[in-house]
Design a protein around this motif. Structure first.
Motif, PDB file in Angstrom:
ATOM      1  N   ILE A  63       0.843  -1.196   0.000  1.00  0.00           N
ATOM      2  CA  ILE A  63       0.000   0.000   0.000  1.00  0.00           C
ATOM      3  C   ILE A  63       0.873   1.238   0.000  1.00  0.00           C
ATOM      4  N   ALA A  64       0.542   2.196  -0.853  1.00  0.00           N
ATOM      5  CA  ALA A  64       1.260   3.467  -0.901  1.00  0.00           C
ATOM      6  C   ALA A  64       0.619   4.426   0.087  1.00  0.00           C
ATOM      7  N   GLY A  65       1.328   4.708   1.195  1.00  0.00           N
ATOM      8  CA  GLY A  65       0.691   5.517   2.229  1.00  0.00           C
ATOM      9  C   GLY A  65       1.583   6.494   2.955  1.00  0.00           C
ATOM     10  N   VAL A  66       2.806   6.702   2.465  1.00  0.00           N
ATOM     11  CA  VAL A  66       3.762   7.487   3.232  1.00  0.00           C
ATOM     12  C   VAL A  66       3.320   8.948   3.393  1.00  0.00           C
ATOM     13  N   GLU A  67       2.445   9.407   2.536  1.00  0.00           N
ATOM     14  CA  GLU A  67       2.010  10.807   2.596  1.00  0.00           C
ATOM     15  C   GLU A  67       0.852  11.025   3.570  1.00  0.00           C
ATOM     16  N   ALA A  68       0.284   9.943   4.104  1.00  0.00           N
ATOM     17  CA  ALA A  68      -0.962  10.086   4.873  1.00  0.00           C
ATOM     18  C   ALA A  68      -0.877   9.648   6.332  1.00  0.00           C
ATOM     19  N   THR A  69       0.213   9.035   6.762  1.00  0.00           N
ATOM     20  CA  THR A  69       0.268   8.425   8.095  1.00  0.00           C
ATOM     21  C   THR A  69      -0.038   9.421   9.210  1.00  0.00           C
ATOM     22  N   LEU A  70       0.627  10.557   9.191  1.00  0.00           N
ATOM     23  CA  LEU A  70       0.414  11.537  10.260  1.00  0.00           C
ATOM     24  C   LEU A  70      -1.024  12.040  10.259  1.00  0.00           C
ATOM     25  N   LEU A  71      -1.587  12.289   9.089  1.00  0.00           N
ATOM     26  CA  LEU A  71      -2.963  12.773   9.018  1.00  0.00           C
ATOM     27  C   LEU A  71      -3.955  11.727   9.509  1.00  0.00           C
ATOM     28  N   VAL A  72      -3.702  10.454   9.206  1.00  0.00           N
ATOM     29  CA  VAL A  72      -4.583   9.396   9.716  1.00  0.00           C
ATOM     30  C   VAL A  72      -4.597   9.415  11.238  1.00  0.00           C
ATOM     31  N   MET A  73      -3.441   9.581  11.848  1.00  0.00           N
ATOM     32  CA  MET A  73      -3.375   9.594  13.308  1.00  0.00           C
ATOM     33  C   MET A  73      -4.056  10.837  13.880  1.00  0.00           C
ATOM     34  N   LEU A  74      -3.880  11.972  13.240  1.00  0.00           N
ATOM     35  CA  LEU A  74      -4.551  13.181  13.712  1.00  0.00           C
ATOM     36  C   LEU A  74      -6.062  13.057  13.562  1.00  0.00           C
ATOM     37  N   ASN A  75      -6.511  12.353  12.532  1.00  0.00           N
ATOM     38  CA  ASN A  75      -7.950  12.142  12.356  1.00  0.00           C
ATOM     39  C   ASN A  75      -8.531  11.259  13.436  1.00  0.00           C
ATOM     40  N   GLY A  76      -7.742  10.323  13.947  1.00  0.00           N
ATOM     41  CA  GLY A  76      -8.231   9.434  14.985  1.00  0.00           C
ATOM     42  C   GLY A  76      -8.144   9.989  16.380  1.00  0.00           C
ATOM     43  N   MET A  77      -7.571  11.167  16.512  1.00  0.00           N
ATOM     44  CA  MET A  77      -7.259  11.717  17.833  1.00  0.00           C
ATOM     45  C   MET A  77      -8.511  11.946  18.677  1.00  0.00           C
ATOM     46  N   THR A  78      -9.501  12.617  18.149  1.00  0.00           N
ATOM     47  CA  THR A  78     -10.692  12.947  18.928  1.00  0.00           C
ATOM     48  C   THR A  78     -11.546  11.717  19.204  1.00  0.00           C
ATOM     49  N   GLU A  79     -11.808  10.933  18.153  1.00  0.00           N
ATOM     50  CA  GLU A  79     -12.667   9.767  18.296  1.00  0.00           C
ATOM     51  C   GLU A  79     -12.104   8.759  19.293  1.00  0.00           C
ATOM     52  N   HIS A  80     -10.780   8.658  19.353  1.00  0.00           N
ATOM     53  CA  HIS A  80     -10.167   7.625  20.177  1.00  0.00           C
ATOM     54  C   HIS A  80      -9.481   8.187  21.416  1.00  0.00           C
ATOM     55  N   ASN A  81      -9.833   9.407  21.767  1.00  0.00           N
ATOM     56  CA  ASN A  81      -9.427   9.993  23.041  1.00  0.00           C
ATOM     57  C   ASN A  81      -7.908  10.071  23.193  1.00  0.00           C
ATOM     58  N   LEU A  82      -7.255  10.574  22.143  1.00  0.00           N
ATOM     59  CA  LEU A  82      -5.817  10.759  22.173  1.00  0.00           C
ATOM     60  C   LEU A  82      -5.489  12.243  22.227  1.00  0.00           C
ATOM     61  N   THR A  83      -4.298  12.553  22.707  1.00  0.00           N
ATOM     62  CA  THR A  83      -3.831  13.940  22.770  1.00  0.00           C
ATOM     63  C   THR A  83      -2.766  14.162  21.709  1.00  0.00           C
ATOM     64  N   THR A  84      -2.412  15.432  21.490  1.00  0.00           N
ATOM     65  CA  THR A  84      -1.344  15.718  20.538  1.00  0.00           C
ATOM     66  C   THR A  84      -0.011  15.148  21.022  1.00  0.00           C
ATOM     67  N   GLU A  85       0.182  15.046  22.316  1.00  0.00           N
ATOM     68  CA  GLU A  85       1.393  14.411  22.830  1.00  0.00           C
ATOM     69  C   GLU A  85       1.407  12.922  22.497  1.00  0.00           C
ATOM     70  N   ASP A  86       0.251  12.275  22.578  1.00  0.00           N
ATOM     71  CA  ASP A  86       0.152  10.871  22.157  1.00  0.00           C
ATOM     72  C   ASP A  86       0.563  10.724  20.692  1.00  0.00           C
ATOM     73  N   ILE A  87       0.055  11.614  19.856  1.00  0.00           N
ATOM     74  CA  ILE A  87       0.376  11.543  18.429  1.00  0.00           C
ATOM     75  C   ILE A  87       1.868  11.738  18.211  1.00  0.00           C
ATOM     76  N   ALA A  88       2.462  12.683  18.922  1.00  0.00           N
ATOM     77  CA  ALA A  88       3.908  12.916  18.794  1.00  0.00           C
ATOM     78  C   ALA A  88       4.703  11.673  19.185  1.00  0.00           C
ATOM     79  N   ASN A  89       4.280  10.992  20.235  1.00  0.00           N
ATOM     80  CA  ASN A  89       4.975   9.772  20.653  1.00  0.00           C
ATOM     81  C   ASN A  89       4.786   8.640  19.651  1.00  0.00           C
ATOM     82  N   LEU A  90       3.570   8.489  19.130  1.00  0.00           N
ATOM     83  CA  LEU A  90       3.262   7.393  18.219  1.00  0.00           C
ATOM     84  C   LEU A  90       3.913   7.570  16.852  1.00  0.00           C
TER      85      LEU A  90
END
Length: 452
Positions: free
Chosen positions: A333-360
Motif C-alpha cells: 500500500i502506498a501511504g507514506v504521505e498520509a500516516t500523520l494525518l490518519v493519526m490526527l484524524n483518529g485523535m478525537t474519536e479515540h481519546n488521544l492527545t497531541t502528545e500521544d500523536i507525537a509519541n506514536l
C-alpha cells in the motif's frame, strides 16, 4: 543571532483541547530555545494557528533503491515522505536490487540516499539464511536493526528465515546490541491455506484474506518471542494487523521480554470490507482485518500497548496490481504521505492527545532504535519539525501525490478528506516542504543508532 525562530505555534500537550503556545529557536540544525523568545534571528516564521509537532519518523518504508525505482525510488519516496510531515525514514532491505545483505549492498544504497534523499534516513540490514556471516559487517556500516521474514517475502533474493536462521541471527544481533524485526506470519499455515484456495479456483480478495488469518500472525509472534527469550534479543514485530496480535506482544512484555511492536495507518483507517470493495489498491500482508479487530487495535493504542505507527509504504509499478488472480497481485500500500494525518484524524474519536500523536509518530521509534536527538521537541535535539493546520483538511487526488505512482487508497474516491493539512516540514532546521511544494536543495543524512 539564531538561524530561525518559529513563533506562536501550538505545542503538543498531554491534555485534550489544551493549547500551549510557544516559540522555538533553531541554530545550526538544533533546537536552542523554547518559550517566549525575544532574541534576534535570520528567519522569523509566524506559526499562529498551527500545531508544532516533531517530524514524523517512519521506520518502515520500501523505497526500493537501488535497482527497482520503477516501483518507487528514494528521490520520489523521500519527497512524498516530506510532504506528509516526515523527517526520518528507515528504508527496508528487501526490495532493492541487490537487497541490503552485506557491506557492498549497503554502500550502494547509501550512495543513492546521500544523492537523492531530501530527508534524513536510516537503513535496515537483512537477516536471511544466506547472510548470517555478514551481519557484523552491516552493523559496522551503520544499520539500525535487522529485518527477517517468517513467511515468504515475495522476493526471490530475500529468503524467509526458518527457526534455525532466526535463532542464529538473534544470537548475533544480541552480541551487536541491535534489534531484530520480524514479519510475523506463519509460513506453513499461510502457504497451506493459499494453496487450498488456489487449487479450488478461489482467487478473490475475500479468499486471499481468508488465507492469512489472525491466528497465523499470533502463532508467528509467539514463536519469535520464544526465540527472543532464549537469545536475549531485542525483538520488534512490524505491522501488527490485529488487536489480538498486539495483546500477544503485551503479554510477552509483561513477563520481561524486550519487545516492541508497530501497527500501520492502513490497519487503523481501512477494514477488510474496504479490501473486498476496492481490491488491489488495498492488498497487503498481513491483510486488512475486521472492524472488530480494528477497534481492538485502537484500544491497544489508547492503552499504550502499540509502540508506534508506520506506513509500510510499499508501492509497485501498476502492472503488478492489475492481475485477475488476487494471489498474484503485488501486496503493498502506498501511504507514506498520509500516516500523520490518519493519526490526527483518529485523535478525537479515540481519546488521544497531541502528545500521544507525537509519541506514536516520532518519539517512541527514536527511543526504540537509538536515534539520539531525534523525535522530540527539546533543546539540543535536531530541529525536525512539522507545522500542521488542524482546522483545514486535506482532500488528496492522485495528481497531488509525490510518490512515483499516483495510486494510493488515501485519495478520492477511496478516502474522504482527512482532517488536517501539512503546512511545512523542517529537517534539522531546513525547510524541505512548504504549502504543497518541495523546497529543493536540502539533502538528508544517514542516521546511525546512538549517533548525534
Amino acid at each position: 543571532m539564531v538561524d530561525l525562530i518559529i513563533r506562536n505555534g501550538t505545542f503538543p500537550s498531554d491534555e485534550q483541547n489544551t493549547a500551549l503556545k510557544l516559540d522555538i529557536a533553531v541554530d545550526d540544525g538544533r533546537i536552542t530555545g523554547i518559550g517566549e523568545l525575544e532574541q534576534d534571528c535570520k528567519q522569523d516564521i509566524d506559526a499562529r494557528g498551527l500545531h508544532v509537532l516533531p517530524g514524523m519518523i517512519d521506520t518502515h518504508v520500501h523505497f526500493n533503491d537501488p535497482g527497482r525505482t520503477t516501483w518507487e525510488g528514494i528521490a520520489t519516496g523521500s519527497r512524498a515522505f516530506a510532504s506528509g510531515g516526515g523527517t526520518l525514514y528507515g528504508d527496508m532491505p528487501l526490495n532493492a536490487s541487490p537487497p541490503t545483505l552485506d557491506a557492498d549492498s549497503f554502500a550502494a544504497k547509501l550512495a543513492v540516499a546521500q544523492r537523492d534523499s531530501v530527508t534524513d534516513f536510516a537503513l535496515w540490514g537483512g537477516l536471511t539464511p544466506t547472510n548470517l556471516e555478514h551481519m557484523e559487517a552491516l552493523a559496522n556500516c551503520g544499520v539500525f536493526a535487522f529485518k527477517a521474514f517468517m513467511s515468504n517475502s515475495g522476493m526471490d533474493d530475500f529468503q524467509a528465515a526458518d527457526d534455525a536462521t532466526l535463532y542464529e541471527g538473534m544470537v548475533t544481533a544480541t552480541k551487536l546490541n541491535l534489534p531484530v524485526a520480524v514479519h510475523a506470519e506463519s509460513d506453513a499455515l499461510t502457504a497451506h491455506l493459499s494453496q487450498q484456495m488456489i487449487s479450488a479456483g478461489k482467487l478473490s480478495p475475500q479468499d486471499y484474506a481468508a488465507s492469512r488469518p489472525v491466528t497465523a500472525e499470533v502463532e508467528a509472534i509467539r514463536r519469535a518471542v520464544s526465540l527472543a527469550e532464549a537469545t536475549g534479543c531485542k525483538l520488534h514485530i512490524v505491522h501488527v494487523s490485529s488487536g489480538t496480535g498486539v495483546l500477544e506482544v503485551a503479554r510477552a512484555r509483561a513477563r520481561g521480554v524486550d519487545i516492541t511492536c508497530e501497527t500501520c495507518a492502513h490497519y487503523l483507517h481501512f477494514t477488510e470490507e474496504d479490501l473486498f470493495n476496492f481490491g488491489a489498491i488495498l492488498k497487503c500482508a498481513p491483510p486488512l482485518r475486521s472492524e472488530v479487530e480494528q477497534q481492538r487495535l485502537w484500544q491497544c493504542i489508547r492503552e499504550g500497548q502499540v509502540n508506534f505507527v508506520t506506513s509500510d509504504h510499499s508501492p509497485s509499478s501498476l502492472d503488478l496490481k492489475d492481475k485477475p488472480d488476487f494471489f498474484e497481485v503485488w501486496g503493498g500500500i502506498a501511504g507514506v504521505e498520509a500516516t500523520l494525518l490518519v493519526m490526527l484524524n483518529g485523535m478525537t474519536e479515540h481519546n488521544l492527545t497531541t502528545e500521544d500523536i507525537a509519541n506514536l509518530t516520532a518519539g517512541r521509534a527514536a527511543a526504540r532504535f537509538g536515534f539520539k536527538d531525534k523525535g522530540r521537541l527539546e533543546v539540543g535535539a535536531h530541529a525536525d519539525i512539522v507545522l500542521v493546520d488542524l482546522v483545514d483538511e486535506t482532500a488528496r487526488k492522485p495528481d497531488n501525490l509525490l510518490s512515483r505512482h499516483k495510486y494510493s487508497p488515501y485519495t478520492s474516491p477511496y478516502t474522504q478528506p482527512l482532517r488536517g493539512r501539512i503546512v511545512s516540514t523542517f529537517v534539522r532546521g531546513q525547510r524541505v516542504f512548504h504549502e504543497d511544494n518541495i523546497v529543493e536543495g536540502v539533502r538528508g543524512q544517514l542516521i546511525k543508532p546512538g549517533h548525534a
